[in-house]
Design a protein around this motif. Sequence first.
Motif, PDB file in Angstrom:
ATOM      1  N   ASP A 141      22.423  -6.287   0.964  1.00 58.51           N
ATOM      2  CA  ASP A 141      21.181  -6.712   0.325  1.00 58.51           C
ATOM      3  C   ASP A 141      20.337  -7.518   1.296  1.00 58.51           C
ATOM      4  O   ASP A 141      20.828  -7.985   2.336  1.00 58.51           O
ATOM      5  CB  ASP A 141      21.472  -7.528  -0.936  1.00 58.51           C
ATOM      6  N   ALA A 142      19.073  -7.681   0.980  1.00 54.99           N
ATOM      7  CA  ALA A 142      18.150  -8.471   1.793  1.00 54.99           C
ATOM      8  C   ALA A 142      17.010  -8.944   0.907  1.00 54.99           C
ATOM      9  O   ALA A 142      16.699  -8.328  -0.120  1.00 54.99           O
ATOM     10  CB  ALA A 142      17.610  -7.656   2.958  1.00 54.99           C
ATOM     11  N   THR A 143      16.384 -10.045   1.317  1.00 55.19           N
ATOM     12  CA  THR A 143      15.267 -10.617   0.570  1.00 55.19           C
ATOM     13  C   THR A 143      14.084 -10.813   1.504  1.00 55.19           C
ATOM     14  O   THR A 143      14.242 -11.276   2.639  1.00 55.19           O
ATOM     15  CB  THR A 143      15.655 -11.968  -0.051  1.00 55.19           C
ATOM     16  N   ALA A 144      12.901 -10.454   1.032  1.00 54.10           N
ATOM     17  CA  ALA A 144      11.659 -10.688   1.775  1.00 54.10           C
ATOM     18  C   ALA A 144      10.719 -11.495   0.892  1.00 54.10           C
ATOM     19  O   ALA A 144      10.789 -11.427  -0.342  1.00 54.10           O
ATOM     20  CB  ALA A 144      11.013  -9.364   2.170  1.00 54.10           C
ATOM     21  N   TRP A 145       9.836 -12.269   1.541  1.00 51.36           N
ATOM     22  CA  TRP A 145       8.907 -13.117   0.804  1.00 51.36           C
ATOM     23  C   TRP A 145       7.484 -12.852   1.231  1.00 51.36           C
ATOM     24  O   TRP A 145       7.194 -12.642   2.415  1.00 51.36           O
ATOM     25  CB  TRP A 145       9.229 -14.590   1.032  1.00 51.36           C
ATOM     26  N   GLY A 146       6.587 -12.868   0.268  1.00 55.80           N
ATOM     27  CA  GLY A 146       5.168 -12.712   0.551  1.00 55.80           C
ATOM     28  C   GLY A 146       4.372 -13.400  -0.543  1.00 55.80           C
ATOM     29  O   GLY A 146       4.846 -14.330  -1.190  1.00 55.80           O
ATOM     30  N   CYS A 147       3.167 -12.909  -0.768  1.00 54.04           N
ATOM     31  CA  CYS A 147       2.314 -13.503  -1.793  1.00 54.04           C
ATOM     32  C   CYS A 147       1.368 -12.441  -2.312  1.00 54.04           C
ATOM     33  O   CYS A 147       1.299 -11.331  -1.774  1.00 54.04           O
ATOM     34  CB  CYS A 147       1.533 -14.687  -1.223  1.00 54.04           C
ATOM     35  N   ASP A 148       0.639 -12.794  -3.347  1.00 57.71           N
ATOM     36  CA  ASP A 148      -0.333 -11.844  -3.863  1.00 57.71           C
ATOM     37  C   ASP A 148      -1.559 -11.791  -2.950  1.00 57.71           C
ATOM     38  O   ASP A 148      -1.752 -12.647  -2.078  1.00 57.71           O
ATOM     39  CB  ASP A 148      -0.719 -12.187  -5.302  1.00 57.71           C
ATOM     40  N   LEU A 149      -2.368 -10.769  -3.124  1.00 56.46           N
ATOM     41  CA  LEU A 149      -3.581 -10.572  -2.315  1.00 56.46           C
ATOM     42  C   LEU A 149      -4.772 -10.826  -3.216  1.00 56.46           C
ATOM     43  O   LEU A 149      -5.014 -10.096  -4.184  1.00 56.46           O
ATOM     44  CB  LEU A 149      -3.622  -9.146  -1.760  1.00 56.46           C
ATOM     45  N   THR A 150      -5.546 -11.870  -2.883  1.00 56.71           N
ATOM     46  CA  THR A 150      -6.604 -12.326  -3.778  1.00 56.71           C
ATOM     47  C   THR A 150      -7.985 -12.221  -3.140  1.00 56.71           C
ATOM     48  O   THR A 150      -8.125 -11.988  -1.940  1.00 56.71           O
ATOM     49  CB  THR A 150      -6.362 -13.794  -4.168  1.00 56.71           C
ATOM     50  N   PHE A 151      -9.004 -12.447  -3.972  1.00 56.73           N
ATOM     51  CA  PHE A 151     -10.385 -12.471  -3.466  1.00 56.73           C
ATOM     52  C   PHE A 151     -10.557 -13.563  -2.419  1.00 56.73           C
ATOM     53  O   PHE A 151     -11.301 -13.407  -1.449  1.00 56.73           O
ATOM     54  CB  PHE A 151     -11.362 -12.728  -4.631  1.00 56.73           C
TER      55      PHE A 151
END
Length: 408
Positions: free
Chosen positions: A387-397
Motif C-alpha cells: 500500500d501507499a499514501t499520497a497527499w494533495g489538495c483540491d483545485l480552487t478558483f
Amino acid sequence: MKIIKGGICAAKGFFASATEANIKYKDRTDMAMIFSKVPAISAGTYTTNLVKAAPVLWDRKITDSETYVNAIVINSGIANACTKDEGMEYCKMSAKKAADKLGVGESSTLLASTGVIGMQLPIDRICAGIESLSNSLEQSERAANEAAKAIMTTDTVSKEIAVEFEISGKPVKMGAMCKGSGMIHPNMCTMLGFITTDVNISKELLLKALRDDVVDTFNMISVDGDTSTNDSLIILANGLADNEKIVNENSEEYKIFKHNLNFVTTALSKMIAGDGEGATALFEVVVKGAKTKEAARTLAKSVVTSSLTKAAIFGHDANWGRILCALGYSGEKFDPDNMELYFESENGRILIYKDGVSVGFDEKEATKILSAKEVRAVVDLNMGDFDATAWGCDLTFDYIKINADYRS
C-alpha cells in the motif's frame, strides 16, 4: 514518542531567530537562522529539477561531504535561482558573513532561498539580515515560531512540529519546520524543510534514513504538478542527547529513530498538502492491495495529481470516474473489475465503486463526506499486500488568482 513544543529549537543545542530584511516583503519577517552551538553532522535531499538554484548547489556540496554544519540561513521572497555566477558569489558572501558573525567556518553554513525565480538577491540586505539574525539567536518556542513564519511565501500558516522519544535510555528530541504551498510536486515536492535533532548517529545512517524516508513522505505530495528549482530538505544532528552512537542499520535504536523521523516528515507533508495555494481541503489517496510498493505509489500519485479529480474534491462531487481514469493512465496494471473505491472523512465512510460498476451510493451522503476539511479516497486493488499514501489538495478558483500575479 510524544509531541512537544519548541519546533526547530526543541532539541538540545539548537537556536533560531528571524528578522525583517526587506528582501521582497515590506511588512513581515523574511529571513531566518538555525544554529547549533556544537558542530552537527548533516544530510540533505534536493530538487530533481535540472535547473537548480544557487543555494541548492552550495548546500549539496557541503551535505555530501564530511564537513560539519553549524548554521542555516534562509531567506524568503527571492529564490536565487537562474542567477548564474553572481548568485553563487552571493552564496559565498552570505556564508562568509555568517561565519564571521558566528565564529564558525564558512563551509559550515548552509543556505536556502525561496521566492521569485530569476531575480538577484539584494546582498546588502541579506548581509544586514545575517547580522541581525546572529545577534538575536534564542533557544525558545517563540524563536522557533518566528523562524517558521519568516520562511513562508504564499503559505497561509507556518508549519512546525517537535517530538521526544527515547534511545538507549536517553531522551532524544527532534524539531522541524518547513514551508510550501505552491509549485509542489513529487520527487521532491517544492518546499524548504529543516529538521534538527540531538541524536548521536553516524552520518551514513542519517543520510540513509532521510533518503529512505522521503520516498513515502515528501515525494508523495502534490499541489499543482510543478517541481521547483529550490527544493531542499536538510537534517542536522549534533549528538547532544548523548545516546550510544547509532551505527548499525539493523539495530532497534535505528528503527526507533526512523519511526520518529517518519512521524515528523509525514506530519509536515500533510501540512504542506493541506495548505496548497487556495486549498480548502487536504486530499489523501490511499492505494491498498497492490502487487508492489512502487505500483501503489505510482497509482496513488496519479490520482492525487489529477486536476479533474482535484476540481471534483473542491466541488464536493463524488465523481469517481475521474479517479478510475487517473488510475488507468498511471501506467500500472490492475483489474478494474476486481477493485473497490471508498470516500471517507470525519463525516463518515461510503463505498462508491466495486467490481467494475458504481454501487448506487447515496449522493447526498457522499457530498457530506467530501465536505470535510480532510477527505480521503481509498482504493483497494485486491491484488497483493502493498500500500501507499499520497497527499494533495483540491483545485480552487483562488489558485489561479494567487499565481496569476505572483511576481507583483
